[in-house]
Design a protein around this motif. Structure first.
Motif, PDB file in Angstrom:
ATOM      1  N   LEU B  12      -7.253 -66.525  10.631  1.00 46.14           N
ATOM      2  CA  LEU B  12      -7.110 -66.467   9.167  1.00 46.14           C
ATOM      3  C   LEU B  12      -8.320 -65.780   8.548  1.00 46.14           C
ATOM      4  CD1 LEU B  12      -5.658 -69.993   8.321  1.00 46.14           C
ATOM      5  CD2 LEU B  12      -4.518 -67.785   8.066  1.00 46.14           C
ATOM      6  N   MET B  13      -9.489 -66.062   9.109  1.00 43.24           N
ATOM      7  CA  MET B  13     -10.719 -65.471   8.560  1.00 43.24           C
ATOM      8  C   MET B  13     -10.773 -63.963   8.818  1.00 43.24           C
ATOM      9  SD  MET B  13     -12.103 -67.763   6.996  1.00 43.24           S
ATOM     10  CE  MET B  13     -13.677 -67.016   6.564  1.00 43.24           C
ATOM     11  N   ARG B  14     -10.004 -63.530   9.791  1.00 41.05           N
ATOM     12  CA  ARG B  14      -9.977 -62.126  10.156  1.00 41.05           C
ATOM     13  C   ARG B  14      -9.461 -61.289   8.987  1.00 41.05           C
ATOM     14  NH1 ARG B  14      -6.858 -61.510  15.641  1.00 41.05           N
ATOM     15  NH2 ARG B  14      -6.463 -59.268  15.764  1.00 41.05           N
ATOM     16  N   TYR B  15      -8.497 -61.837   8.256  1.00 43.35           N
ATOM     17  CA  TYR B  15      -7.972 -61.116   7.089  1.00 43.35           C
ATOM     18  C   TYR B  15      -8.356 -61.920   5.860  1.00 43.35           C
ATOM     19  CZ  TYR B  15      -5.209 -59.338  10.938  1.00 43.35           C
ATOM     20  OH  TYR B  15      -4.824 -58.820  12.135  1.00 43.35           O
ATOM     21  N   LYS B  16      -9.653 -61.898   5.571  1.00 45.49           N
ATOM     22  CA  LYS B  16     -10.204 -62.771   4.536  1.00 45.49           C
ATOM     23  C   LYS B  16      -9.497 -62.615   3.208  1.00 45.49           C
ATOM     24  CE  LYS B  16     -14.934 -63.597   6.014  1.00 45.49           C
ATOM     25  NZ  LYS B  16     -15.061 -62.582   7.092  1.00 45.49           N
ATOM     26  N   ARG B  17      -9.338 -61.362   2.783  1.00 43.36           N
ATOM     27  CA  ARG B  17      -8.803 -61.142   1.449  1.00 43.36           C
ATOM     28  C   ARG B  17      -7.359 -61.633   1.335  1.00 43.36           C
ATOM     29  NH1 ARG B  17      -8.955 -55.341  -1.382  1.00 43.36           N
ATOM     30  NH2 ARG B  17     -10.663 -55.213   0.105  1.00 43.36           N
ATOM     31  N   ARG B  18      -6.592 -61.331   2.383  1.00 48.48           N
ATOM     32  CA  ARG B  18      -5.190 -61.741   2.357  1.00 48.48           C
ATOM     33  C   ARG B  18      -5.072 -63.264   2.380  1.00 48.48           C
ATOM     34  NH1 ARG B  18      -1.965 -59.327   7.082  1.00 48.48           N
ATOM     35  NH2 ARG B  18      -2.442 -61.243   8.181  1.00 48.48           N
ATOM     36  N   THR B  19      -5.860 -63.884   3.232  1.00 48.46           N
ATOM     37  CA  THR B  19      -5.845 -65.347   3.297  1.00 48.46           C
ATOM     38  C   THR B  19      -6.228 -65.947   1.953  1.00 48.46           C
ATOM     39  OG1 THR B  19      -6.439 -65.247   5.618  1.00 48.46           O
ATOM     40  CG2 THR B  19      -6.817 -67.323   4.509  1.00 48.46           C
ATOM     41  N   LEU B  20      -7.274 -65.360   1.372  1.00 50.34           N
ATOM     42  CA  LEU B  20      -7.768 -65.862   0.085  1.00 50.34           C
ATOM     43  C   LEU B  20      -6.695 -65.742  -0.988  1.00 50.34           C
ATOM     44  CD1 LEU B  20     -10.612 -66.914  -0.701  1.00 50.34           C
ATOM     45  CD2 LEU B  20     -10.895 -64.753  -1.912  1.00 50.34           C
ATOM     46  N   LEU B  21      -6.073 -64.555  -1.041  1.00 50.16           N
ATOM     47  CA  LEU B  21      -5.048 -64.326  -2.066  1.00 50.16           C
ATOM     48  C   LEU B  21      -3.877 -65.283  -1.896  1.00 50.16           C
ATOM     49  CD1 LEU B  21      -4.903 -60.454  -2.443  1.00 50.16           C
ATOM     50  CD2 LEU B  21      -5.468 -62.143  -4.192  1.00 50.16           C
ATOM     51  N   THR B  22      -3.454 -65.430  -0.640  1.00 46.58           N
ATOM     52  CA  THR B  22      -2.308 -66.315  -0.395  1.00 46.58           C
ATOM     53  C   THR B  22      -2.636 -67.743  -0.755  1.00 46.58           C
ATOM     54  OG1 THR B  22      -1.744 -64.888   1.428  1.00 46.58           O
ATOM     55  CG2 THR B  22      -0.600 -66.976   1.319  1.00 46.58           C
ATOM     56  N   SER B  23      -3.799 -68.205  -0.300  1.00 44.04           N
ATOM     57  CA  SER B  23      -4.097 -69.612  -0.573  1.00 44.04           C
ATOM     58  C   SER B  23      -4.354 -69.804  -2.062  1.00 44.04           C
ATOM     59  CB  SER B  23      -5.260 -70.114   0.284  1.00 44.04           C
ATOM     60  OG  SER B  23      -6.416 -69.431  -0.040  1.00 44.04           O
ATOM     61  N   LEU B  24      -4.848 -68.758  -2.723  1.00 42.88           N
ATOM     62  CA  LEU B  24      -5.025 -68.835  -4.183  1.00 42.88           C
ATOM     63  C   LEU B  24      -3.674 -69.015  -4.875  1.00 42.88           C
ATOM     64  CD1 LEU B  24      -7.707 -68.542  -5.706  1.00 42.88           C
ATOM     65  CD2 LEU B  24      -6.919 -66.298  -6.435  1.00 42.88           C
ATOM     66  N   LEU B  25      -2.712 -68.254  -4.390  1.00 42.24           N
ATOM     67  CA  LEU B  25      -1.360 -68.334  -4.971  1.00 42.24           C
ATOM     68  C   LEU B  25      -0.783 -69.737  -4.786  1.00 42.24           C
ATOM     69  CD1 LEU B  25       0.536 -66.257  -6.273  1.00 42.24           C
ATOM     70  CD2 LEU B  25       1.651 -66.012  -4.068  1.00 42.24           C
ATOM     71  N   ILE B  26      -0.920 -70.252  -3.578  1.00 37.02           N
ATOM     72  CA  ILE B  26      -0.393 -71.600  -3.311  1.00 37.02           C
ATOM     73  C   ILE B  26      -1.176 -72.629  -4.111  1.00 37.02           C
ATOM     74  CG2 ILE B  26       0.012 -73.321  -1.524  1.00 37.02           C
ATOM     75  CD1 ILE B  26       0.241 -70.957   0.444  1.00 37.02           C
ATOM     76  N   THR B  27      -2.495 -72.443  -4.154  1.00 28.59           N
ATOM     77  CA  THR B  27      -3.328 -73.346  -4.950  1.00 28.59           C
ATOM     78  C   THR B  27      -2.854 -73.372  -6.391  1.00 28.59           C
ATOM     79  OG1 THR B  27      -5.206 -72.879  -3.532  1.00 28.59           O
ATOM     80  CG2 THR B  27      -5.687 -73.817  -5.681  1.00 28.59           C
ATOM     81  N   LEU B  28      -2.575 -72.193  -6.937  1.00 29.61           N
ATOM     82  CA  LEU B  28      -2.107 -72.119  -8.323  1.00 29.61           C
ATOM     83  C   LEU B  28      -0.788 -72.859  -8.497  1.00 29.61           C
ATOM     84  CD1 LEU B  28      -2.947 -68.508  -9.515  1.00 29.61           C
ATOM     85  CD2 LEU B  28      -3.819 -70.675 -10.392  1.00 29.61           C
ATOM     86  N   GLY B  29       0.111 -72.662  -7.541  1.00 33.00           N
ATOM     87  CA  GLY B  29       1.399 -73.356  -7.600  1.00 33.00           C
ATOM     88  C   GLY B  29       1.209 -74.864  -7.607  1.00 33.00           C
ATOM     89  N   LEU B  30       0.330 -75.305  -6.722  1.00 33.16           N
ATOM     90  CA  LEU B  30       0.056 -76.736  -6.610  1.00 33.16           C
ATOM     91  C   LEU B  30      -0.594 -77.254  -7.896  1.00 33.16           C
ATOM     92  CD1 LEU B  30       0.177 -78.954  -4.392  1.00 33.16           C
ATOM     93  CD2 LEU B  30      -2.199 -78.459  -3.945  1.00 33.16           C
ATOM     94  N   LEU B  31      -1.525 -76.457  -8.393  1.00 35.07           N
ATOM     95  CA  LEU B  31      -2.254 -76.808  -9.619  1.00 35.07           C
ATOM     96  C   LEU B  31      -1.287 -76.952 -10.782  1.00 35.07           C
ATOM     97  CD1 LEU B  31      -5.257 -77.105  -9.873  1.00 35.07           C
ATOM     98  CD2 LEU B  31      -5.361 -74.825 -10.843  1.00 35.07           C
TER      99      LEU B  31
END
Ligand SMILES: Nc1ncnc2c1ncn2[C@@H]1O[C@H](COP(=O)(O)OP(=O)(O)O)[C@@H](O)[C@H]1O
Ligand SMILES: [Mg+2]
Lengths: 223, 417
Positions: B12-31
């Motif tokens: 996951l850390m290998r594609y930092k930006r993609r991981t970050l964006l995806t988890s941000l999106l999910i975080t927002l949904g959860l939020l």
């Protein structure tokens, strides 16, 4: 019985209308602890041959025995298990895991395939890293290593499970001449040390010289 | 196991930006779900609390047929002394009932001696009423700054603020109430205005208050009769259970025709806010569905890309003998980790957000009320549920890509560039 026995094996690829006879009626045997090379021009069937011995593919016709097992009748899962326990692999493009260090790459088969205990793992990994001369690079990631170094790590990864047979398809094709010869010599000294059988393919005459047994392929036939 | 997650996290850390964006999106949904549940939930709870604690009460008992003709405040559908005694006995015997109070609902003409208008009144027994609706005085203003010990004495009336403003009536003024009784005869009585009451949403939200004794004499009841009995139970979350107990118990009281004499309703049947509450619930569920869709699509997308990008790596793993199940679990661990990171971030930010919303109290207006304070809360079990859903969906979304990875033939995968 020899370690590897190829009985009247043919491999035909069917792509659309076109039939490619990659191997035709090949019969041969390879002894335990030998250092064997398949040579021949590009397209002669070297990779196909190694894939059949390596249980990565099945022949269209004929029988393949490795370590007394008839492997051409194995199913997917059996082949995977057989590769993990009896065989080791070295690849042309090294194929180390990018996210793992040298140490972890070598440890990988022991964790993910063999389920060895932690102490046993450590002992085995350190021993084989020492043998290939990569102990001092054990915490580096693959992209911090040169091509020759990567292939040494790959040799260590292939040997760490103490396989009967290591298969290497063009292991030196991505290396400069000097590293190429060094890697082949390393492989041969590993054979000497661990009594592991090595089968590799090459079309580089300088590398060929290092082999003890040479099988030449031409248009899918042994010559 | 730990090793599998370690590899998954590194990948996951290998594609930092993609991981970050995806988890941000999910975080927002959860939020979104956490904050909306917190806000909407507390709004709902507050409105229900107001309805049940200061106005309607949690349940009401009437003469059969009263609620369906409630708009006309019928005076002929009363509960007589005998009926009240019977119901009282039943309520006293029920361990879940906390308190009950008799009421008379009537409409009358209110006059300040120059102008006259219509008024609807809730005639109460103040001592009992306060036990059923403990917050009844919260919307009332009295002459002093404090609520008097006795909410309402005979001869006193509490008037809705809009009426008071319209007729320019002030506290301590004298007013006259004129009402028709059920036979049609007219009666008038003098009252002193003891207080003014703010209106709230709902059928009984704009009523004034008077003493039940006054109502009985204004309506010239020969024997004391009442219109409704308001109920409060010990545990509000058991409302439906208690309702299910009381309803058949009440149905045993029959009229002369052998039909049930009384009816009982919960606040949900009596207040239009229950529809709003249902809407809020539906919206909360919709938010969760949207969140699930976000998680599903984003994780599926990322994991499919991951598998595609790593075909050769998968080929290598497979070639050197990694079992298909192990390969599958590697990718599942990756999807799960991605979900886990997002869940942790979403929970932390969400709890923080609710905490901040509680520091800067939100004021809002609803209906004719303003200055309502919202204090959003979210329960631990709600958080746990939502988080579990996200994790489950993460794994579910990874199943297909992970399965695909595990089914790859090493020869094909290794040949792939
Ligand atoms: N997957 C395949 N599908 C169709 N033809 C193939 C496939 N793999 C190899 N071949 C053909 O089989 C022949 C032998 O190939 P290969 O074993 O790769 O030779 P080498 O490794 O000696 O270059 C070639 O003609 C090649 O084009
Ligand atoms: Mg080849």
């Amino acid at each position: 019985m020899a370690l590897v026995q190829i009985d009247n094996v043919s491999k035909i690829y069917q792509t659309g209308e076109v039939q490619v006879k990659a191997l035709q009626d090949v019969t041969l045997s390879i002894d335990e602890a030998s250092f064997v090379s398949f040579v021949g021009p590009s397209g002669s069937g070297k990779t196909t041959m190694l894939n059949l011995i390596g249980c990565l593919d099945k022949p269209t016709k004929g029988k393949v025995f490795v370590d007394k097992d008839r492997v051409d009748t194995f199913d997917r899962i059996q082949r995977a298990a057989f590769r993990g326990s009896v065989l080791g692999f070295i690849f042309q493009a090294f194929n180390l895991f990018q996210v793992l260090t040298t140490y972890e790459n070598v440890e990988y088969p022991l964790v993910m395939i063999k389920n060895e205990s932690a102490s046993k793992r450590k002992e085995m990994v350190l021993k084989v890293l020492e043998s290939v001369g990569m102990l001092n690079q054990k915490d580096k990631f693959p992209d911090q290593l040169s091509g020759g170094q990567k292939q040494r790590v790959a040799v260590a990864r292939a040997l760490v499970t103490q396989p009967k047979l290591v298969l290497a398809d063009e292991p030196t094709a991505n290396l400069d001449k000097k590293s190429a010869v060094n890697v082949i010599r390393l492989m041969r000294s590993m054979r000497d040390e661990f009594k592991t059988t090595f089968i590799f393919s090459t079309h580089d005459p300088g590398v060929m010289e290092e082999a003890e047994v040479i099988h030449t392929l031409e248009d899918g036939r042994l010559v | 196991m730990i090793r599998i997650f370690k590899i998954a996290l590194r990948n996951l850390m290998r594609y930092k930006r993609r991981t970050l964006l995806t988890s941000l999106l999910i975080t927002l949904g959860l939020l979104m779900v956490i904050l909306f549940s917190g806000l909407a939930g507390s709004f709902k709870e507050m409105m229900i609390g107001q309805i049940t604690d200061s106005n309607l009460a949690q349940m009401q008992i009437h003469k059969k047929g009263y609620v369906s003709s409630i708009d006309t405040s019928p005076l002929n559908l009363t509960i007589n002394q005998k009926g009240y005694k019977k119901i009282e006995k039943m309520l006293n015997e029920n361990p879940d009932v906390e308190a009950y109070a008799p009421r008379i609902k009537l409409s009358a003409m209110l006059s300040n001696f120059t102008e006259t208008t219509n008024i609807r009144l809730n005639a109460i027994d103040p001592d009992k009423e306060i036990k059923v609706c403990p917050d009844v005085s919260e919307r009332m203003k009295f002459s002093g700054s404090q609520t008097p010990d006795i909410l309402l004495r005979p001869g006193e009336i509490i008037i809705p603020e809009k009426l008071a403003a319209g007729l320019k009536i002030k506290i301590k003024d004298s007013v006259v109430l004129v009402a028709n009784n059920k036979d049609g005869s007219v009666n008038g009585l003098n009252f002193t205005v003891a207080g003014i009451i703010e209106s709230i949403l709902g059928p009984q939200g704009k009523e004034g208050y008077m003493h039940i004794k006054d109502a009985q004499s204004l309506l010239r009841m020969e024997k004391p009769e009442i219109i409704e009995i308001a109920l409060r139970i010990k545990k509000f979350d058991k409302l439906n259970d208690v309702y299910k107990d009381l309803k058949p118990a009440l149905a045993k009281f029959e009229n002369k025709k052998g039909k049930p004499a009384f009816e009982i309703h919960t606040w949900e049947k009596l207040s239009p806010f229950s529809n709003i509450a249902k809407m809020i619930d539906i919206m909360t569920v919709s938010m969760k569905i949207i969140m699930i869709a976000i998680v599903l699509i984003s994780i599926l997308n990322v994991m499919m890309m991951s598998v595609y990008e790593r075909v050769r790596e998968i080929g290598t793993m497979s070639a050197i003998g990694t079992a298909p199940g192990k390969i599958m679990s590697l990718f599942l661990a990756e999807g799960l980790s991605l979900g886990l990171i997002s869940v942790l971030a979403g929970n932390i930010i969400g709890i923080l957000g609710i905490y901040i919303l509680n520091i800067y109290k939100i004021r809002y207006a609803f209906g004719r009320q303003d200055n309502l304070l919202l204090s959003p809360t979210i329960s631990f079990s709600e958080l746990a549920w939502v988080s579990a859903i996200v994790l489950l969906v993460s794994v579910f979304a990874t199943l297909q890509p992970a399965y695909k990875a595990s089914r790859m033939e090493p020869v094909d995968a290794l040949g792939h560039v």
